[in-house]
Design an enzyme around this catalytic site. Structure first.
Site, short mmCIF file in Angstrom:
data_model
loop_
_atom_site.label_atom_id
_atom_site.label_comp_id
_atom_site.label_asym_id
_atom_site.label_seq_id
_atom_site.Cartn_x
_atom_site.Cartn_y
_atom_site.Cartn_z
N HIS A 1 0.90 -1.17 0.00
CA HIS A 1 0.00 0.00 0.00
C HIS A 1 0.93 1.21 0.00
CE1 HIS A 1 -2.32 -3.07 2.25
NE2 HIS A 1 -3.39 -2.53 1.73
N ASP B 1 2.53 1.99 3.24
CA ASP B 1 3.45 0.99 3.80
C ASP B 1 4.89 1.38 3.50
OD1 ASP B 1 1.21 -0.52 4.36
OD2 ASP B 1 1.42 -1.79 2.58
C1 XLS Z 1 -7.78 -7.04 3.89
C2 XLS Z 1 -7.20 -7.20 2.57
C3 XLS Z 1 -6.05 -6.27 2.26
C4 XLS Z 1 -5.80 -6.20 0.78
C5 XLS Z 1 -4.94 -5.06 0.35
O1 XLS Z 1 -8.48 -7.89 4.39
O2 XLS Z 1 -6.84 -8.54 2.42
O3 XLS Z 1 -4.91 -6.64 2.95
O4 XLS Z 1 -5.24 -7.39 0.31
O5 XLS Z 1 -5.49 -3.84 0.65
#
Ligand code: XLS
Ligand code: NI
Ligand code: NI
Length: 442
Positions: A103, A106
């Site tokens: 993200h 991150d």
């Molecule tokens: C949350 C999601 C998230 C996505 C990315 O439950 O899995 O981690 O994969 O935003």
């Protein structure tokens, strides 16, 4: 801070199924060719930046417990972001994964203003580009975090406030461009807080239209900047909101059709989210393949008794085999891969636990690939299914399906007075076949 960050671990190597070295692969042999493609090409593993490098194990009951010396360090947040990235790339390289996922927040700290956040991300994209160049590790997908900041408390695209929609659009624009600069193979849009808690304060139809509009804007921009990869929705039925709009693959498929986005948007299926939606992982893959929208997979599993997103590393070869079987039947992953959107348990606090977790996940998926490929190659299930539906391939079958009206079918039955009966579905016998392959394929 220590450099290297994982001093006790060397590059992880394939040693074969007899190996007792817990820091080696027993099944994942990157170069082994299976059905014309190497294991690395089939599986396209990725590590998720957020669980492995941003989260230190904190939960609502207490502080972090994990070995993450680069998290919450004092001082300049940009220095800190670079340190974190150095740790991440050391890990990717030692583990031997071809990809990672992030993200925006991150990899780069949010700034005091939107412009500062953009500058931070740009600087960290330059840094990531250098690391990618040096290590050969690539970006499987990027995504914008539209759920952590309090401004997104009532959703991003589906917020009741147009200014929040506008902010989210700007953030996605910047993150899509960052993903493009890093050669990302896909761009993901998990729903975040796109959903609702109560209909008492929610205009559901309006919110869906907003979501459709946002996705349309993203697709337009993808073409404008020449981003090659697909946009991927990530279905999830609930959490954080009580009702997430992208409930499951079927809901996403209907949504994409309604807003005419099927040409550019596919799905990223998370194993754990499938479970939460009351489906099997294999079902979600098959549903996506049937609609031509299979994109990528988040290969983190759930727990049979816990009704939330526990993000465990996959350990069940059988569960993963059934999913891999559907992936192979669909022709395999193309731009997508297997991302470990998975986290350690809070008590796994040793420096090398992150390696053990990923090694186990990679070996589980590698073994699942071997078993699924053997099943498919020997045709044991396919033959049975083909035979089961053979009637539809006959002239009679084609007539029933294509040309006879309800009235004609009625008249025919009156005349023929037939009493058709289905043949055995042989479920237990087929399950035994799968069990045999799980046991013996190698
Ligand atoms: C949350 C999601 C998230 C996505 C990315 O439950 O899995 O981690 O994969 O935003
Ligand atoms: Ni998830
Ligand atoms: Ni996910």
């Amino acid at each position: 801070m220590t450099n290297p960050f994982f001093p006790t671990v060397d590059t992880i190597r394939f040693e074969g199924s007899d190996s007792t070295n817990s820091l080696a692969f027993r099944w994942y042999d990157a170069d082994r060719v299976i059905g014309g493609k190497s294991m690395a090409e089939h599986l396209r593993f990725a590590v998720s930046y957020w669980h492995s490098f941003c989260w230190d194990g904190f939960d609502i009951f207490g502080q972090g417990t994990l070995h993450r010396p680069w998290v919450n360090a004092a001082g300049d947040p940009m220095v800190h972001a670079r340190t974190k990235m150095a740790a991440a790339f050391e890990f990717f390289q030692k583990l031997g994964v071809p990809y990672y996922c992030f993200h925006d927040i991150d990899i780069a700290p949010a700034g005091a203003t939107f412009a500062e956040s953009c500058r931070n991300l740009d600087a960290m994209v330059d840094e990531a580009a250098r690391w990618q160049e040096e290590t050969g590790v690539g970006l499987l997908w990027g995504t914008a975090n539209l759920f952590s900041n309090p401004r997104f408390g009532a959703g991003a695209a589906t917020s009741p406030d147009p200014e929040i929609f506008a902010y989210a659009a700007a953030q996605i624009c910047h993150c899509l461009e960052a993903t493009n600069r890093l050669g990302g193979a896909n761009y993901v849009m998990w729903g975040g807080r796109e959903g609702y808690e109560t209909l008492l304060n929610t205009d559901l139809k309006r919110e869906l239209d907003q979501l459709g509009r946002m996705l349309t804007l993203v697709v337009e921009h993808k073409h404008a900047i020449g981003f090659d990869g697909p946009i991927l929705l990530e279905p999830k039925p609930f959490e954080p909101t009580k009702h997430q709009y992208d409930f499951d693959v079927a809901a996403c498929d209907a949504f994409l059709q309604r807003y005419e986005l099927t040409a550019d948007v596919k799905v990223n299926i998370e194993v754990n989210h499938a479970t939460l939606a009351g489906h099997d992982f294999a079902h979600e893959v098959a549903a996506a393949a049937a609609s031509g929208i299979l994109g990528s997979v988040d290969a983190n599993a759930g727990d049979d008794r816990l009704g939330w997103d526990v993000d465990r590393f996959p350990v069940s070869v059988e569960q993963m085999t059934l999913g891999m079987y559907e992936i192979l039947r669909a022709g395999g992953l193309t731009t997508g891969g297997l991302n470990f959107d998975a986290k350690l348990r809070r008590q796994s606090s040793a420096v090398d636990d992150l390696f053990h977790a990923h090694i186990g996940g990679m070996d589980t998926m590698a073994r699942a690939l071997i078993v699924a490929h053997a099943l498919l190659d020997d045709g044991v299930l396919e033959e049975f299914t083909a035979e089961r539906y053979a009637g539809w391939e006959t002239e009679r079958g084609q007539q029933v399906l294509g040309s006879l009206s309800l009235q004609q079918l009625h008249a025919e039955q009156l005349a023929a007075d037939a009493n058709p009966m289905f043949a055995s579905g042989r479920q237990e016998k087929l399950e035994n076949t799968v069990a045999r392959y799980v046991q013996t394929a190698s």
